[in-house]
Enzyme design. Structure first.
Site, PDB file in Angstrom:
ATOM      1  N   SER A 174       3.114  71.366  25.927  1.00 45.85           N
ATOM      2  CA  SER A 174       1.785  70.464  26.742  1.00 45.85           C
ATOM      3  C   SER A 174       0.623  71.384  26.681  1.00 45.85           C
ATOM      4  CB  SER A 174       2.235  70.411  27.971  1.00 45.85           C
ATOM      5  OG  SER A 174       2.364  71.708  28.578  1.00 45.85           O
ATOM      6  N   LYS A 175      -0.398  70.851  27.381  1.00 45.48           N
ATOM      7  CA  LYS A 175      -1.698  71.520  27.508  1.00 45.48           C
ATOM      8  C   LYS A 175      -1.595  72.917  27.760  1.00 45.48           C
ATOM      9  CE  LYS A 175      -5.336  68.067  27.366  1.00 45.48           C
ATOM     10  NZ  LYS A 175      -5.316  66.795  28.312  1.00 45.48           N
ATOM     11  N   ARG A 176      -0.856  73.242  28.957  1.00 48.19           N
ATOM     12  CA  ARG A 176      -0.783  74.582  29.456  1.00 48.19           C
ATOM     13  C   ARG A 176      -0.261  75.597  28.513  1.00 48.19           C
ATOM     14  NH1 ARG A 176       4.374  75.751  31.093  1.00 48.19           N
ATOM     15  NH2 ARG A 176       5.580  73.872  30.871  1.00 48.19           N
ATOM     16  N   GLY A 234      -1.550  75.673  25.442  1.00 49.89           N
ATOM     17  CA  GLY A 234      -2.838  75.790  24.489  1.00 49.89           C
ATOM     18  C   GLY A 234      -3.237  74.578  23.948  1.00 49.89           C
TER      19      GLY A 234
END
Ligand code: GLU
Length: 494
Positions: free
Chosen positions: A241-243, A245
């Site tokens: 997921s976005k966390r 990167g």
């Protein structure tokens, strides 16, 4: 003939997970000489946008995943879903449902508390007739009423037979009260009408597949072959997921990753051609791809490996081709802002004096010069951003630690000497440059490093880089003289 599809929802940029699904489907279609369909699942009107549809199309095109049919927009097919829902209502397996979210809340909560699947129980049917009249004036959804006994199963090519108890499947919506279809309903109608033979998608869709099988059965349609591939994981083994990167395809394009690298890299997350081969061209991927080499465990997205692989693909390009790629890269219209390490690399370019014009930090107007730079940098390049900006714009600052050590009064004298002796060269070649530097080192009785380090700092602002003798030759006498001069001015008198 095999017919597969990718069906992204335009609610965000194309995620690398969806991109990998697209790649597997595309490779299967191309390997089997089948067809690949692009369907845009845009029926969630509030969350979908045309801009995202366009960016998904741009992402697929950039990766070279061409489609044979589409883009087919589900919003252009609303009448079709309505028609199919009406046909299904006749089977009595589904019906209009006038309940609002508010009406359903208590039943959903009670079911949740009992860890059961939520069933509608059709309270509307037991209403007194005058109440019912009011009730049915509301906009209606079409809901499928699942049985409480029995099971639903399907064969998954990767997981074998998967089964779920019907009482664990809630009464689900086919058509929403705003006239748009639910994902599961539109998906089945489209996959059936488009003649999709294989549905290859992420494991997160397994729970949907049970509902889809129920719909196929209700229509009396033959379901396609299902293959649910494991999710892509971040370094901590949780779903990417976005966390972790960057997750959108265009971000990788903007980081200077080549499309063939991203396709190669994503194809290997869950699939392997066998053996230890890792760097494969698009043609090799197509000819090697087969469903029986798909894996059943999740694969970790390793950014360092992606960079390594990109370096390998960059080095497979001819200098001319790489120049073309960098030119196209430098003209990219929009850039998404990134997080993490690569942002710093990017800033190497945008912090330069020519920050208004990104392209001038990657290339010069002179292609002969560009090609010399490419020949020198290519073996070290991991991304297109590794075209060092100092070849195109003068460095404005010097590495602090390096400057403290080498851009001293003594360093200044050495630079002065280098400037004089290098300026005397008639042929500014690697051999002559090296000979001059070694001769000075001999005369001063010092190691060549004490000349090489200050010179590299003066020319590039950095302490590391490609072979200095080659670097000096490529920059050429004029730039070298100017930069040494500027650095000598920068060194404060003691
Ligand atoms: N629109 C769905 C998604 O983006 C498609 C899933 C499917 O392949 O059926 O996840």
């Amino acid at each position: 003939m095999i017919k597969v599809r990718i069906a992204p929802s335009p609610t965000g940029y194309l995620h690398v997970g969806t991109a990998r699904t697209a790649i597997f489907n595309w490779l299967l279609a191309r390997n089997q000489k089948g067809k690949f369909v692009l369907r845009i699942e845009d029926t969630d009107i509030k969350r979908s946008s045309q801009e995202m549809t366009q960016s998904i199309i741009d992402s697929l095109k950039w990766m070279g995943l061409n489609w044979d049919e589409g883009p087919i927009l589900q919003c252009d097919r609303l009448e079709n879903y309505k028609k199919n829902a009406e046909a299904l209502i006749k089977t009595k397996l589904c019906d209009f449902c006038y309940c609002t979210e508010e009406d359903l809340k208590p039943r959903k909560q009670a079911a949740l508390a009992e860890k059961k699947s939520w069933k509608c129980n059709r309270p509307c049917l037991s209403l007194p007739s005058d109440e019912r009249q009011k009730w049915i004036m509301r906009p209606a959804a079409v809901r499928f009423f699942t049985e409480s006994d029995g099971k639903v199963s399907f064969m998954d090519k990767l997981h074998g037979e998967l089964t779920k108890d019907l009482h664990d499947i809630e009464d689900f919506v086919l058509m929403k009260s705003d006239g748009t279809p639910s994902y599961n309903f539109a998906c089945v109608v489209d996959d059936h009408e488009m003649g999709i033979t294989h549905i290859l998608r992420g494991e997160d869709h397994i729970s949907n597949t049970f509902k889809q099988i129920i719909i196929y059965k209700a229509f009396g349609w033959e379901p396609p072959v299902f293959i649910h591939v494991p999710m892509i994981l971040g370094a901590d083994r949780s779903k990417l997921s976005k966390r972790h990167g960057a997750v959108s395809v265009l971000e990788y394009r903007d980081k200077g990753i080549l499309p063939e690298t991203l396709v190669n890299f994503l194809a290997l997350l869950g699939w392997s051609p066998g053996g230890d081969r890792e760097v494969l061209s698009m043609e090799e991927l197509i000819s090697e791809f087969s469903l029986d080499k798909l894996g059943v465990t999740g694969s970790i997205f390793d950014y360092q490996k992606l960079e390594w692989m990109n370096g390998e693909h960059i080095n497979r390009l001819s200098d001319d081709e790489l120049l073309e790629r960098i030119k196209n890269f430098s003209k990219l219209p929009t850039r998404i802002l990134y997080s993490g390490e690569s942002e710093l690399r990017f800033n190497n370019h945008i912090n330069s004096p020519a920050s208004q014009d990104f392209s001038s930090t990657l290339l010069s107007e002179d292609d002969e010069y560009n090609k010399k730079v490419i020949a020198l940098l290519k073996p070290r390049m991991k991304t297109l951003l590794d075209m060092e900006s100092y070849f195109f714009v003068e460095p404005t600052e010097y590495d602090e630690k390096g400057a403290g050590k080498y851009l001293t009064q003594e360093g200044k004298q050495r630079l002065e000497l280098l400037k004089t002796r290098l300026s005397e060269l008639t042929e500014f070649s690697v051999e002559n440059i090296e000979a001059v530097i070694r001769a000075i080192a001999g005369e001063l009785g010092i190691g060549a490093g004490l000349l090489i380090h200050p010179l590299r700092l003066a020319l590039t602002g950095k302490t590391v880089g490609p072979s200095l003798f080659h670097l000096v030759e490529v920059l050429g006498k004029e730039r070298v003289m100017q930069r040494i001069e500027k650095t000598m001015e920068w060194i404060k008198p003691s």
